[in-house]
Design an enzyme around this catalytic site. Structure first.
Site, short mmCIF file in Angstrom:
data_model
loop_
_atom_site.label_atom_id
_atom_site.label_comp_id
_atom_site.label_asym_id
_atom_site.label_seq_id
_atom_site.Cartn_x
_atom_site.Cartn_y
_atom_site.Cartn_z
N CYS A 141 0.86 -1.19 0.00
CA CYS A 141 0.00 0.00 0.00
C CYS A 141 0.89 1.23 0.00
O CYS A 141 1.68 1.42 0.94
CB CYS A 141 -0.89 -0.01 1.24
SG CYS A 141 -1.97 1.44 1.36
N HIS A 150 -2.84 -3.86 -10.85
CA HIS A 150 -3.55 -2.65 -11.29
C HIS A 150 -3.91 -2.78 -12.76
O HIS A 150 -3.10 -3.25 -13.56
CB HIS A 150 -2.67 -1.41 -11.08
CG HIS A 150 -2.38 -1.13 -9.64
ND1 HIS A 150 -3.20 -0.34 -8.86
CD2 HIS A 150 -1.40 -1.57 -8.82
CE1 HIS A 150 -2.73 -0.30 -7.63
NE2 HIS A 150 -1.63 -1.04 -7.57
N ASN A 197 0.11 4.73 -0.15
CA ASN A 197 -0.24 5.77 0.83
C ASN A 197 0.01 5.23 2.24
O ASN A 197 0.47 5.96 3.12
CB ASN A 197 -1.71 6.17 0.68
CG ASN A 197 -1.95 6.97 -0.59
OD1 ASN A 197 -1.16 7.83 -0.95
ND2 ASN A 197 -3.02 6.66 -1.29
N GLU A 237 -10.55 0.62 -5.74
CA GLU A 237 -9.55 -0.28 -5.16
C GLU A 237 -10.11 -1.67 -4.87
O GLU A 237 -11.24 -1.81 -4.38
CB GLU A 237 -9.01 0.31 -3.85
CG GLU A 237 -8.06 1.47 -4.04
CD GLU A 237 -7.21 1.71 -2.82
OE1 GLU A 237 -6.84 0.73 -2.13
OE2 GLU A 237 -6.92 2.88 -2.54
N THR A 282 0.06 3.03 -4.81
CA THR A 282 0.55 2.03 -5.78
C THR A 282 -0.14 2.24 -7.12
O THR A 282 0.48 2.05 -8.18
CB THR A 282 0.25 0.60 -5.29
OG1 THR A 282 -1.14 0.48 -4.94
CG2 THR A 282 1.13 0.23 -4.10
N GLY A 283 -1.40 2.71 -7.05
CA GLY A 283 -2.14 2.97 -8.30
C GLY A 283 -1.53 4.11 -9.09
O GLY A 283 -1.36 4.02 -10.31
N CYS A 314 -4.67 6.46 -4.19
CA CYS A 314 -4.05 5.12 -4.20
C CYS A 314 -2.61 5.28 -4.66
O CYS A 314 -2.36 5.63 -5.82
CB CYS A 314 -4.83 4.20 -5.15
SG CYS A 314 -4.15 2.54 -5.26
N1 LIG Z 1 -6.54 -2.00 -2.14
C1 LIG Z 1 -5.17 -2.29 -2.53
C2 LIG Z 1 -4.23 -2.08 -1.33
C3 LIG Z 1 -4.13 -0.63 -0.91
C4 LIG Z 1 -3.47 0.18 -1.99
C5 LIG Z 1 -3.67 1.69 -1.93
N2 LIG Z 1 -4.45 2.20 -0.86
C6 LIG Z 1 -2.33 2.40 -2.03
O1 LIG Z 1 -2.20 3.52 -1.51
O2 LIG Z 1 -1.41 1.85 -2.71
C7 LIG Z 1 -5.06 -3.76 -3.01
O3 LIG Z 1 -5.88 -4.59 -2.58
O4 LIG Z 1 -4.12 -4.03 -3.78
#
Ligand SMILES: N[C@H](CCC[C@H](N)C(=O)O)C(=O)O
Length: 290
Positions: A95, A182, A97, A229, A240-241, A238
Site C-alpha cells: 500500500c 492494477h 499511501n 480499489e 501504488t495505483g 491510491c
Molecule cells: N486495495 C489495494 C491495497 C491498498 C493500496 C492503496 N491504498 C495504495 O495507496 O497503494 C489492493 O488490494 O491491492
C-alpha cells in the site's frame, strides 16, 4: 479515545491498557486514503484478525478506514515489517499511501525528528520510505512488474493497451503490478465507479481481483486519476495505483517518466527512474486529527 488522547498519554499507559484488551492505534491518512495504524512491534503476527479489521474499518459501526496497517518487527535485515488488511479484510501485498503513513507512525513511536529512512519488509518485497525535512515522505517503491502472469492477469503476454471486454463493453487497458495488481484505462473519468469498479475488480481475467484506475492525461507530466480499489472500493487516493498509472502512461507513449498525478484527495509526485527501473513516490502522510 480521541487521537489527541492517544498521542498525549504515555506509552506505558497504553501498554497497560492493551493488557486489558485495548488496542494502541493511531489514525493516519495519505491524501484522504485513511488507515488505522497498529503498534505490533512486540509480536510477529497481527494482533487482530481480518474479520476484526473489517469491523474496525466500518464507517458507521467502527472507527472507519480504508484499511488496518500493522507495524511488526523486521526480518532479514529490515527495520520493520508492514502488513495491511483492506477494509473488506483481504490482505494485499502493498500500500503506497499506507507505507508513507507507516513511516510517520514509526517516527512518532520512536520519537524521531527530521529526515529518517526505514527498510520495510512488505508483501511486495523491500520498500524504503524516507521522511523528508518538509514532513513529506519519499518512497522507493521498487520496480514495476509487467509480465502479465505476474500482474495477476491470466493473459500470457504483458498487457499493454489490450482490449478487455467488461460486461459487453471493450476497454483498452494496460496492466501493471506494484506487488499488487492494477488495471489502467485512459480517456475517461470512469463515470459511476460503484457501478463499473466491481466489474473490473472481479473480472475473471484477474484471479486475485484487481485495483482499477481511470486516467486522464492533461500534459506529458500531469495526469488525473480516479481509482476503484480491490477490497476497499472508491478511495480518495491510491499510491501504488499512481505508480502503476505513470508506468502505463509511459508504456503507452502518453507521458514522461516524472509526473504529477492528481487524485481526488490531492497530488502525488511519481518518478519512474530509467537508470535503475525503480519508481519513487513523494507525498504527504498525516495524523487524522485536523
Ligand atoms: N486495495 C489495494 C491495497 C491498498 C493500496 C492503496 N491504498 C495504495 O495507496 O497503494 C489492493 O488490494 O491491492
Amino acid at each position: 479515545m480521541s487521537v489527541e488522547a492517544v498521542e498525549k498519554a504515555s506509552p506505558a499507559s497504553f501498554l497497560d491498557r492493551r493488557e486489558a484488551g485495548f488496542l494502541h492505534f493511531v489514525k493516519y491518512h495519505g491524501l484522504g486514503n485513511d488507515f488505522i495504524l497498529v503498534d505490533n512491534r512486540d509480536s510477529s503476527e497481527p494482533k487482530i484478525s481480518p474479520e476484526q479489521a473489517a469491523k474496525l474499518c466500518d464507517r458507521n459501526f467502527g472507527i472507519g478506514a480504508d484499511g488496518v496497517i500493522f507495524a511488526l518487527p523486521g526480518i532479514n535485515g529490515t527495520d520493520y515489517t508492514m502488513r495491511i488488511y483492506n477494509s473488506d479484510g483481504s490482505e494485499p501485498e502493498m500500500c503506497g499511501n499506507g507505507v508513507r503513513c507507516f513511516a510517520r507512525f514509526i517516527a512518532e513511536l520512536e520519537n524521531l525528528q527530521g529526515r529518517h529512512s526505514f527498510k520495510v519488509h512488505t508483501g511486495a518485497g523491500l520498500i524504503i520510505p524516507e521522511i523528508q525535512e518538509d514532513g513529506k515522505v519519499k518512497v522507493d517503491m521498487g520496480e514495476p512488474i509487467l509480465k502479465a502472469s505476474d500482474t495477476a492477469c491470466k493473459q500470457d503476454q504483458s498487457v499493454v493497451k489490450s482490449g478487455l471486454n467488461v460486461d459487453g463493453v471493450t476497454w483498452n487497458v494496460t496492466c501493471v503490478s506494484m506487488g499488487n495488481p492494477h488495471c489502467i484505462t485512459f480517456g475517461t473519468e470512469g463515470g459511476q465507479l460503484a457501478e463499473i469498479g466491481p466489474k473490473f475488480e472481479n473480472h475473471e481475467v484477474f484471479p486475485a481481483r484487481t485495483n482499477t484506475e481511470f486516467v486522464q492525461v492533461f500534459t506529458h507530466s500531469h495526469l488525473k486519476m480516479r481509482v476503484w480499489e480491490r477490497g476497499a472500493g472508491a478511495t480518495l487516493a491510491c499510491g501504488t495505483g499512481a505508480c502503476a498509472v505513470v508506468v502505463a502512461t509511459v508504456l503507452e507513449g502518453r507521458a514522461e517518466r516524472n509526473c504529477t498525478v492528481d487524485l481526488p484527495g490531492g497530488p502525488l509526485q511519481i518518478e519512474w527512474r530509467e537508470e535503475n527501473n525503480h519508481i519513487y513516490m513523494t507525498g504527504p502522510a498525516e495524523v487524522n486529527d485536523s
